[in-house]
Design an enzyme around this catalytic site. Structure first.
Site, PDB file in Angstrom:
ATOM      1  N   ASN A 264      -7.260 -25.935  33.905  1.00 56.40           N
ATOM      2  CA  ASN A 264      -6.790 -27.236  33.437  1.00 56.40           C
ATOM      3  C   ASN A 264      -7.185 -28.302  34.451  1.00 56.40           C
ATOM      4  O   ASN A 264      -7.298 -28.031  35.645  1.00 56.40           O
ATOM      5  CB  ASN A 264      -5.261 -27.237  33.271  1.00 56.40           C
ATOM      6  CG  ASN A 264      -4.747 -28.540  32.690  1.00 56.40           C
ATOM      7  OD1 ASN A 264      -5.296 -29.049  31.708  1.00 56.40           O
ATOM      8  ND2 ASN A 264      -3.702 -29.082  33.275  1.00 56.40           N
TER       9      ASN A 264
ATOM     10  N   HIS B 271      -5.939 -32.110  35.811  1.00 59.63           N
ATOM     11  CA  HIS B 271      -4.746 -32.961  35.803  1.00 59.63           C
ATOM     12  C   HIS B 271      -5.027 -34.219  36.618  1.00 59.63           C
ATOM     13  O   HIS B 271      -5.610 -34.141  37.709  1.00 59.63           O
ATOM     14  CB  HIS B 271      -3.561 -32.206  36.396  1.00 59.63           C
ATOM     15  CG  HIS B 271      -2.299 -33.007  36.410  1.00 59.63           C
ATOM     16  ND1 HIS B 271      -1.569 -33.239  35.262  1.00 59.63           N
ATOM     17  CD2 HIS B 271      -1.651 -33.655  37.418  1.00 59.63           C
ATOM     18  CE1 HIS B 271      -0.514 -33.984  35.562  1.00 59.63           C
ATOM     19  NE2 HIS B 271      -0.536 -34.251  36.858  1.00 59.63           N
TER      20      HIS B 271
ATOM     21  N   SER C 140      -7.119 -33.041  39.888  1.00 60.46           N
ATOM     22  CA  SER C 140      -7.094 -31.649  40.346  1.00 60.46           C
ATOM     23  C   SER C 140      -7.502 -30.721  39.211  1.00 60.46           C
ATOM     24  O   SER C 140      -7.115 -30.933  38.063  1.00 60.46           O
ATOM     25  CB  SER C 140      -5.684 -31.246  40.808  1.00 60.46           C
ATOM     26  OG  SER C 140      -5.170 -32.134  41.777  1.00 60.46           O
TER      27      SER C 140
ATOM     28  N   ASP D   1       1.717 -27.736  35.272  1.00 62.38           N
ATOM     29  CA  ASP D   1       0.873 -28.370  36.294  1.00 62.38           C
ATOM     30  C   ASP D   1       1.101 -27.766  37.679  1.00 62.38           C
ATOM     31  O   ASP D   1       0.856 -28.427  38.699  1.00 62.38           O
ATOM     32  CB  ASP D   1       1.106 -29.887  36.350  1.00 62.38           C
ATOM     33  CG  ASP D   1       0.792 -30.578  35.034  1.00 62.38           C
ATOM     34  OD1 ASP D   1      -0.125 -30.122  34.324  1.00 62.38           O
ATOM     35  OD2 ASP D   1       1.468 -31.571  34.705  1.00 62.38           O
TER      36      ASP D   1
END
Length: 220
Positions: free
Chosen positions: A114, A116, A143, A152
Site C-alpha cells: 500500500n 500512504h 510511504s 496504515d
C-alpha cells in the site's frame, strides 16, 4: 536447447478513484526490463476512472461494488474470490479506499503493498496533508508499506520526502506528495518482483537482511 524464461510475477492492482498511481505503475510496467506484469485491475466503484485507465492499457478489469453488500466481511469474501481466480503474486493497493478485514489481510500476508500519503508512522488515516501543516512540520511525504491488520501500520519499506514551504496548502502539498508517489511506488514494486524485499517475521527484509529503517528518497 535454451530453457524458457521464468514467467514474470503477476501483479493485481486495486483502486477506487482516478487511478493516477495505477497509471504510474502501468507506465513503469511497460518498460522493457520491468520484472512483472499487471494482469488485472480491481475496483469497488463502477464509475471510477481507474477502470478507464485499465481499458486504455488493455488490462483486464473487474468491479466488486461495495454498496451491494450488507457487510464488510461479505464484500471482502467476494473480492477475495475475484483475486484468487486471477492468482496474482502481489496485490498493489493504489488509492483503494476500503478498510480490509483481518481475514482478507491474513490471506495475502506478505503479498500486499500500500502507498500512504504521509511519513508513517505519522498521520495514519485521512487528511494527512492538513494535519502536517497544522503540526508545523517542515517535511512531509509518502510511504510504501506491507499491509497488515493494523490500519496504515504495516512495516514501511520506503519513503519519499517533500519540503513544506511557507505558502503550501493542503492542496499544493497533496500535489507534491502525489508526484513522489508516482516515482516511489514503481520502484518498490520492482524490488518486490525481483525478490529483493520480503515481509519477514520481524519486519521487512531487503536483499535478505533486516531493514532497520525505511529507505528514503531525498526531499524535493
Amino acid at each position: 536447447m535454451k530453457a524458457d524464461p521464468a514467467p514474470l510475477p503477476r501483479i493485481l492492482v486495486l483502486a477506487s478513484g482516478q487511478g493516477s498511481n495505477l497509471q504510474a505503475l502501468i507506465d513503469a510496467s511497460r518498460e522493457r526490463d520491468f520484472p512483472g506484469q499487471i494482469i488485472a485491475v480491481g475496483c469497488n466503484r463502477p464509475g471510477a476512472f481507474a477502470l478507464e485507465r485499465a481499458g486504455q492499457a488493455n488490462i483486464e478489469s473487474f468491479v466488486v461494488d461495495h454498496t451491494r453488500f450488507d457487510s464488510r466481511e461479505a464484500f471482502d469474501a467476494q473480492l477475495m474470490a475475484e483475486i484468487r481466480r486471477r492468482d496474482p503474486d502481489v496485490i498493489v493497493l493504489a488509492g483503494f479506499m476500503r478498510i480490509l478485514t483481518t481475514d482478507f489481510v491474513r490471506a495475502f500476508r506478505g503479498r500486499m503493498l500500500n502507498v500512504h500519503p504521509s511519513l508513517l508512522p505519522r498521520y495514519t488515516g485521512l487528511n494527512t496533508h492538513q494535519r502536517a501543516l497544522d503540526a508545523g512540520d517542515r517535511v512531509h511525504g509518502t510511504s510504501v508499506h506491507f499491509v497488515t491488520e493494523e490500519l496504515d501500520g504495516g512495516p514501511v519499506i520506503a519513503q519519499a520526502e517533500v519540503t513544506i514551504e511557507p505558502n503550501d496548502t493542503a492542496d499544493t502539498l497533496a500535489e507534491k506528495v502525489q508526484a513522489q508517489e508516482h516515482v516511489l511506488y514503481p520502484v518498490v514494486l520492482r524490488w518486490f518482483c525481483e525478490g529483493r524485499i520480503q515481509l519477514g517475521a520481524d519486519g521487512v527484509l531487503f536483499d535478505g537482511a533486516p531493514l532497520r529503517a525505511p529507505l528514503i528518497l531525498p526531499a524535493s
